[in-house]
Design a protein around this motif. Structure first.
Motif, mmCIF file in Angstrom:
data_model
loop_
_atom_site.group_PDB
_atom_site.id
_atom_site.type_symbol
_atom_site.label_atom_id
_atom_site.label_comp_id
_atom_site.label_asym_id
_atom_site.label_seq_id
_atom_site.Cartn_x
_atom_site.Cartn_y
_atom_site.Cartn_z
ATOM 1 N N SER A 89 0.797 -1.213 0.001
ATOM 2 C CA SER A 89 0.046 0.069 -0.037
ATOM 3 C C SER A 89 0.784 1.302 -0.177
ATOM 4 O O SER A 89 0.523 2.168 -0.664
ATOM 5 N N VAL A 90 2.026 1.441 0.715
ATOM 6 C CA VAL A 90 2.879 2.533 0.887
ATOM 7 C C VAL A 90 3.437 2.559 -0.490
ATOM 8 O O VAL A 90 3.672 3.678 -0.998
ATOM 9 N N LEU A 91 3.975 1.659 -0.950
ATOM 10 C CA LEU A 91 4.672 1.465 -2.222
ATOM 11 C C LEU A 91 3.715 2.091 -3.551
ATOM 12 O O LEU A 91 4.187 2.966 -4.385
ATOM 13 N N LEU A 92 2.525 1.668 -3.403
ATOM 14 C CA LEU A 92 1.325 2.237 -4.476
ATOM 15 C C LEU A 92 1.379 3.681 -4.125
ATOM 16 O O LEU A 92 1.039 4.479 -5.048
ATOM 17 N N SER A 93 1.172 3.894 -2.849
ATOM 18 C CA SER A 93 0.883 5.480 -2.778
ATOM 19 C C SER A 93 2.181 6.459 -3.054
ATOM 20 O O SER A 93 1.591 7.475 -3.547
ATOM 21 N N VAL A 94 3.262 5.870 -2.555
ATOM 22 C CA VAL A 94 4.530 6.660 -3.187
ATOM 23 C C VAL A 94 4.608 6.947 -4.828
ATOM 24 O O VAL A 94 4.808 7.980 -5.368
ATOM 25 N N LEU A 95 4.184 5.976 -5.528
ATOM 26 C CA LEU A 95 4.151 5.863 -6.939
ATOM 27 C C LEU A 95 3.133 6.866 -7.326
ATOM 28 O O LEU A 95 3.369 7.623 -8.379
ATOM 29 N N VAL A 205 -5.119 13.791 -6.954
ATOM 30 C CA VAL A 205 -4.277 12.683 -6.956
ATOM 31 C C VAL A 205 -3.309 12.567 -5.614
ATOM 32 O O VAL A 205 -3.241 11.641 -5.024
ATOM 33 N N PHE A 206 -2.861 13.757 -5.250
ATOM 34 C CA PHE A 206 -2.311 13.917 -3.902
ATOM 35 C C PHE A 206 -3.078 13.678 -2.693
ATOM 36 O O PHE A 206 -2.497 12.710 -1.844
ATOM 37 N N HIS A 207 -4.383 13.929 -2.711
ATOM 38 C CA HIS A 207 -5.234 13.524 -1.391
ATOM 39 C C HIS A 207 -5.477 12.028 -1.606
ATOM 40 O O HIS A 207 -5.388 11.653 -0.484
ATOM 41 N N LYS A 208 -5.622 11.518 -2.659
ATOM 42 C CA LYS A 208 -5.898 9.948 -2.747
ATOM 43 C C LYS A 208 -4.683 9.274 -2.282
ATOM 44 O O LYS A 208 -4.727 8.493 -1.277
ATOM 45 N N GLY A 209 -3.525 9.919 -2.781
ATOM 46 C CA GLY A 209 -2.179 8.888 -2.095
ATOM 47 C C GLY A 209 -1.971 9.288 -0.840
ATOM 48 O O GLY A 209 -1.562 8.422 0.203
ATOM 49 N N TYR A 210 -2.536 10.432 -0.187
ATOM 50 C CA TYR A 210 -2.127 10.858 1.276
ATOM 51 C C TYR A 210 -3.040 10.019 2.021
ATOM 52 O O TYR A 210 -2.599 9.408 3.068
ATOM 53 N N ARG A 211 -4.399 9.874 1.526
ATOM 54 C CA ARG A 211 -5.128 9.021 2.237
ATOM 55 C C ARG A 211 -4.925 7.595 2.476
ATOM 56 O O ARG A 211 -5.018 7.059 3.542
ATOM 57 N N MET A 212 -4.158 6.871 1.486
ATOM 58 C CA MET A 212 -3.460 5.618 1.212
ATOM 59 C C MET A 212 -2.716 5.616 2.367
ATOM 60 O O MET A 212 -2.550 4.508 3.099
ATOM 61 N N ILE A 213 -1.763 6.436 2.567
ATOM 62 C CA ILE A 213 -0.660 6.325 3.391
ATOM 63 C C ILE A 213 -1.177 6.462 4.878
ATOM 64 O O ILE A 213 -0.818 5.861 5.809
ATOM 65 N N VAL A 214 -1.978 7.382 4.956
ATOM 66 C CA VAL A 214 -2.593 7.591 6.423
ATOM 67 C C VAL A 214 -3.549 6.569 6.888
ATOM 68 O O VAL A 214 -3.241 5.855 7.944
ATOM 69 N N SER A 220 -6.721 3.889 10.353
ATOM 70 C CA SER A 220 -8.042 4.404 10.726
ATOM 71 C C SER A 220 -9.262 4.161 9.830
ATOM 72 O O SER A 220 -10.333 4.103 10.227
ATOM 73 N N LEU A 221 -8.895 3.499 8.634
ATOM 74 C CA LEU A 221 -9.997 3.177 7.669
ATOM 75 C C LEU A 221 -10.352 1.720 8.245
ATOM 76 O O LEU A 221 -11.433 1.461 8.269
ATOM 77 N N VAL A 222 -9.621 0.534 8.312
ATOM 78 C CA VAL A 222 -9.756 -0.612 8.372
ATOM 79 C C VAL A 222 -8.589 -0.904 9.863
ATOM 80 O O VAL A 222 -7.508 -1.233 9.519
ATOM 81 N N GLN A 223 -9.439 -1.278 10.894
ATOM 82 C CA GLN A 223 -8.384 -1.418 11.987
ATOM 83 C C GLN A 223 -9.140 -2.582 12.707
ATOM 84 O O GLN A 223 -10.220 -2.602 13.224
ATOM 85 N N GLU A 224 -8.316 -3.460 13.132
ATOM 86 C CA GLU A 224 -8.888 -4.634 14.069
ATOM 87 C C GLU A 224 -8.758 -3.985 15.449
ATOM 88 O O GLU A 224 -8.102 -3.544 16.101
#
Length: 324
Positions: A89-95, A205-214, A220-224
């Motif tokens: 996920s972090v790799l995709l976000s950075v790209l 696009v910046f917002h999408k990548g930022y949300r993926m990293i966060v 915060s999105l999916v947490q056990e």
């Protein structure tokens, strides 16, 4: 029930990934040929949506284990999944962020420099943008109707994400139309609308990548939920008449809502309809007691005490002995 449900969820998710990747390729190719930076940015946003959905497929689903060896292997697989998902996920976000940064720099250079060169292929970019918007809407209608049947809260979240994609596509359309008008009328100021739209789309696009990293780092999105928090759910389900044991319970937090996946064991001599009624009672009790619970998936399985015990359903009617 859960085993029949999972392939449907994966089919809906994979259809969205395939659709967004197809749109991303079409927009990128046409945008490059037509020299439309805004369409390139819109294609990158479609690719970011596909990457976000792809990263969400990596969490392992809970299953019921029958042996220590199987449980050990499943635990190791789950740990590998927990490690793999953040890395991918972090790799995709950075790209995605790097692609958005490159488009933003290119758009800024066009806005600051000389007037952009008019392109005679803007009409192709306009057709591609309209067609992509229609395809995207068809994909949205398919997935939104499915998610609404499955979980109303999840459908609302998906609708909000689609709304941002719609705003991005509409911004790109305005930029392409403005540049076309500037090309046909000879008004060079309108030619700046395409790079301006590209700059705005790069912000999406910046917002999408930022949300993926966060969402990956902080969960915060999916947490056990922690084990002690899920204990209240177990105690509540165990009060339901007909529930013998709780084989598996996984509670996940999504924003301010909680989804629960539950496997319970019931009397093996009852009918499927009776087992379904027990599951419905447990689901209703969870919804009633916990207002933040928005989704509950329950699978009822026959109770099996294991060796050296045998369940009554394995004995003849005249041998109602449990211990052998």
């Amino acid at each position: 029930m859960a085993r029949e449900h999972i392939p449907t969820v994966q089919a809906a998710t994979w259809s969205g990934i395939a659709g967004n990747m197809t749109l991303a390729v079409i927009k990128a190719v046409v945008g490059y040929l037509a020299n439309s930076k805004s369409l390139l940015a819109d294609g990158l946003y479609s690719a970011s949506e596909a990457a976000s959905s792809l990263a969400g497929l990596f969490p392992s689903h809970s299953v019921r284990h029958k042996s220590k060896d199987t449980d050990r292997a499943a635990t190791q697989s789950k740990e590998h999944s927990r490690v793999a998902r953040p890395g991918i996920s972090v790799l995709l976000s950075v790209l995605i962020l790097m692609g958005g940064l490159q488009i933003a720099i290119s758009a800024l250079s066009s806005l600051i420099g000389d007037a952009p060169v008019a392109s005679d292929k803007y009409q192709h970019a306009l057709v591609a943008a309209f067609a992509a918007l229609a395809i995207k809407e068809a994909i949205f209608q398919f997935q939104y109707r499915y998610f609404r049947k499955r979980n109303q809260a999840q459908a609302l979240t998906y609708a909000q994400q689609h709304r941002r994609a719609l705003y991005c596509s509409l911004t790109v359309l305005v930029g392409i139309i403005g540049s076309m008008i500037g090309e046909m009328s000879g008004w060079s100021m309108l030619l700046y609308m395409d790079p301006a739209a590209a700059l705005i789309a790069s912000c999406f696009v910046f917002h999408k990548g930022y949300r993926m990293i966060v969402d990956t780092v902080y969960g915060s999105l999916v947490q056990e939920l922690q084990q002690e928090e899920a204990l209240e759910f177990k105690e509540t389900v165990q009060r339901v008449y007909g529930v013998i044991t709780i084989e598996q319970l996984v509670a996940r937090e999504q924003e301010h809502a909680v989804s629960i996946e539950l496997i319970i064991s019931v009397n093996p001599r009852i009918s499927v309809l009776e087992a379904q009624e027990i599951s419905n009672r447990a689901k209703t009790l969870l919804f009633t007691r916990f207002s933040h619970v928005k989704e509950v998936q329950i699978q009822a399985v026959p109770y099996d005490p294991g060796y050296p015990y045998k369940s009554n359903h394995e004995l003849p009617d005249h041998e109602a002995t449990l211990i052998q």
